[in-house]
Write a protein that holds these residues in place. Structure first.
Motif, PDB file in Angstrom:
ATOM      1  N   ARG A  88       0.714  -1.118  -0.169  1.00 40.54           N
ATOM      2  CA  ARG A  88      -0.160  -0.179  -0.164  1.00 40.54           C
ATOM      3  C   ARG A  88       0.904   1.317   0.007  1.00 40.54           C
ATOM      4  O   ARG A  88       0.359   2.161   0.451  1.00 40.54           O
ATOM      5  CB  ARG A  88      -0.565  -0.049   1.208  1.00 40.54           C
ATOM      6  CG  ARG A  88      -2.124  -1.273   0.962  1.00 40.54           C
ATOM      7  CD  ARG A  88      -3.160  -0.543   0.878  1.00 40.54           C
ATOM      8  NE  ARG A  88      -3.730   0.366   1.737  1.00 40.54           N
ATOM      9  CZ  ARG A  88      -4.620   1.385   1.723  1.00 40.54           C
ATOM     10  NH1 ARG A  88      -5.492   1.309   0.579  1.00 40.54           N
ATOM     11  NH2 ARG A  88      -4.872   2.278   2.548  1.00 40.54           N
ATOM     12  N   GLN A  89       2.313   1.336  -0.710  1.00 38.09           N
ATOM     13  CA  GLN A  89       2.905   2.323  -0.480  1.00 38.09           C
ATOM     14  C   GLN A  89       2.485   3.625  -1.358  1.00 38.09           C
ATOM     15  O   GLN A  89       2.561   4.463  -0.775  1.00 38.09           O
ATOM     16  CB  GLN A  89       4.269   2.007  -1.227  1.00 38.09           C
ATOM     17  CG  GLN A  89       5.078   0.840  -0.556  1.00 38.09           C
ATOM     18  CD  GLN A  89       6.416   0.664  -0.980  1.00 38.09           C
ATOM     19  OE1 GLN A  89       7.361   1.483  -1.227  1.00 38.09           O
ATOM     20  NE2 GLN A  89       6.512  -0.600  -1.464  1.00 38.09           N
ATOM     21  N   ARG A  90       1.545   3.328  -2.363  1.00 43.41           N
ATOM     22  CA  ARG A  90       1.025   4.357  -3.021  1.00 43.41           C
ATOM     23  C   ARG A  90      -0.166   5.203  -2.153  1.00 43.41           C
ATOM     24  O   ARG A  90      -0.475   6.242  -2.533  1.00 43.41           O
ATOM     25  CB  ARG A  90       0.441   3.938  -4.224  1.00 43.41           C
ATOM     26  CG  ARG A  90       1.455   3.458  -5.274  1.00 43.41           C
ATOM     27  CD  ARG A  90       0.892   3.138  -6.764  1.00 43.41           C
ATOM     28  NE  ARG A  90       1.932   2.690  -7.734  1.00 43.41           N
ATOM     29  CZ  ARG A  90       1.794   2.281  -8.811  1.00 43.41           C
ATOM     30  NH1 ARG A  90       0.173   2.340  -9.197  1.00 43.41           N
ATOM     31  NH2 ARG A  90       2.559   1.917  -9.549  1.00 43.41           N
ATOM     32  N   SER A  91      -0.745   4.423  -1.053  1.00 41.47           N
ATOM     33  CA  SER A  91      -1.655   4.934  -0.440  1.00 41.47           C
ATOM     34  C   SER A  91      -1.276   5.862   0.716  1.00 41.47           C
ATOM     35  O   SER A  91      -1.815   6.500   1.582  1.00 41.47           O
ATOM     36  CB  SER A  91      -2.797   3.920   0.048  1.00 41.47           C
ATOM     37  OG  SER A  91      -3.464   3.346  -0.969  1.00 41.47           O
TER      38      SER A  91
END
Length: 383
Positions: A88-91
């Motif tokens: 979930r790095q993009r979140s």
């Protein structure tokens, strides 16, 4: 030392279930080959692994391909947290967790923070129950990638409001990891989680087997170097005989769970009542109602926890503690500290399938005298 030792530390490791022993011995003869190979011995091992996965999935009411076996519950917890954050790095880069998570989750959080991420700890009340309002506010904050909540406190027995926490996470679009080590094989696991972990030796399986369950649709990436085994979630060859034993004992433990809870709950109620009535200056901690059926914790003022455990051990009672002033840390349990309860002279008693009413009665008969002796040795009298 008593001629008949009484083991009362099932929250740490339950005695090996008879079904686990039988399955382990059989699998040692039949499941030693590498299940990834193509020859007949390997195909037999693959069949055993598939059967263990399917049995575990059926017990947990999940898909078999959502289940992976890891080398331990700690490894599973590290994988759940670090993999959930990686996916979930993009979140965002924030991990939300309760203040009373198992140390495995807290250590993963420390690693995440050390590499540039952030972590938010949500408080609990004096009973050890999660502050749901604070939790909801935390998971709705910008940049939250993952939330982690222990299903039930391993130190005080308080069952957490997983359903409410999961609902808050769903509303915020945040996946939830539930550490279900004290739930699986004992009590039903609430729905709403995205990642679940557990440890076989908590339900009577062999040590060295953890469960990592990742629901379909969850954004999760392995934090470990690439490996084709276990759906790429954990590297290395599984200990197949131990996995077979873990799956067999989980099915047996889950089948007996309701009856065991009905048997052990009155024994825990008895301990809670008698300790409070018969040991002066004691605090029984944890939720008296919403709690695990097999676990109770209390703290005795004016008694060193480590000394008390050794004294109980000499009388034949194996118990655990989250007390302050131990020789290794000189710090109280982070769980008791977060609750704001007495940590000095802490004793955790956790029962199992072999615990009898006579065992409990003997413990209760000897405990007040042991505490009184230690207090007298310390110069504390007249209580």
């Amino acid at each position: 030392m008593s001629a008949h030792p009484v083991y009362l530390d099932a929250a740490t490791a339950a005695p090996l279930h008879p079904v686990a022993r039988q399955a382990l011995l059989a699998a040692l003869d039949d499941g030693w080959a590498d299940p990834a190979r193509l020859y007949s011995r390997a195909r037999r091992a693959a069949q055993l692994l598939d059967a263990a996965r399917e049995a575990t999935a059926a017990t947990l009411d999940v898909r078999p391909d959502e289940v992976s076996f890891t080398p331990s519950g700690t490894h599973a917890a590290h994988s759940a947290v670090l993999g959930g954050l990686a996916g979930r790095q993009r979140s965002g880069d924030t991990l939300v967790h309760s203040a009373i998570e198992h140390s495995a989750v807290l250590h993963a959080a420390e690693r995440h923070v050390a590499t540039g991420g952030t972590a938010t700890s949500v408080p609990v009340d004096r009973l050890g129950r999660l502050d749901l309002a604070a939790w909801s506010a935390a998971v709705h904050s910008p940049g939250v990638a993952l939330a982690a909540l222990i299903g039930a406190s391993h130190e005080v027995g308080t069952v957490q409001p997983v359903a409410g926490a999961a609902a808050a996470c769903a509303a915020a679009g945040v996946p939830l990891h539930v550490d279900a080590a004290q739930l699986v094989g004992r009590v039903p696991v609430p729905d709403g989680w995205s990642v679940l972990t557990a440890s076989a030796h908590k339900w009577g399986g062999p040590p060295g087997v953890g469960l990592l369950v990742v629901r379909k649709g969850t954004r999760w990436e392995s934090p470990w170097p690439a490996d084709e085994r276990e759906f790429g979630r954990t590297p290395g060859v599984v200990n197949l005989p131990a996995v077979v034993a873990a799956a067999a004992s989980l099915r047996a433990a889950a089948a007996d769970a309701a009856a065991e809870a009905a048997r052990l709950t009155p024994l825990v109620d008895l301990i809670r009542a008698r300790v409070a009535a018969e040991v002066p200056d004691v605090e029984v901690v944890g939720d008296p109602v919403d709690r695990l059926p097999h676990l109770v914790t209390f703290s005795c003022l004016y008694v060193d926890g480590e000394v008390l455990l050794h004294a109980l051990d000499r009388r034949g009672f194996a118990v655990s503690s989250g007390s302050s002033c131990t020789s290794s840390t000189l710090r109280p349990s982070h769980v008791l500290e977060a609750m704001g309860v007495l940590s000095h002279g802490n004793v955790r008693v956790s029962l199992h399938r072999d615990t009898t009413g006579a065992d409990v009665e003997r413990f209760l008969a000897e405990l007040p005298g042991i505490v009184a002796e230690l207090r007298a040795d310390a110069g504390v009298v007249g209580l």
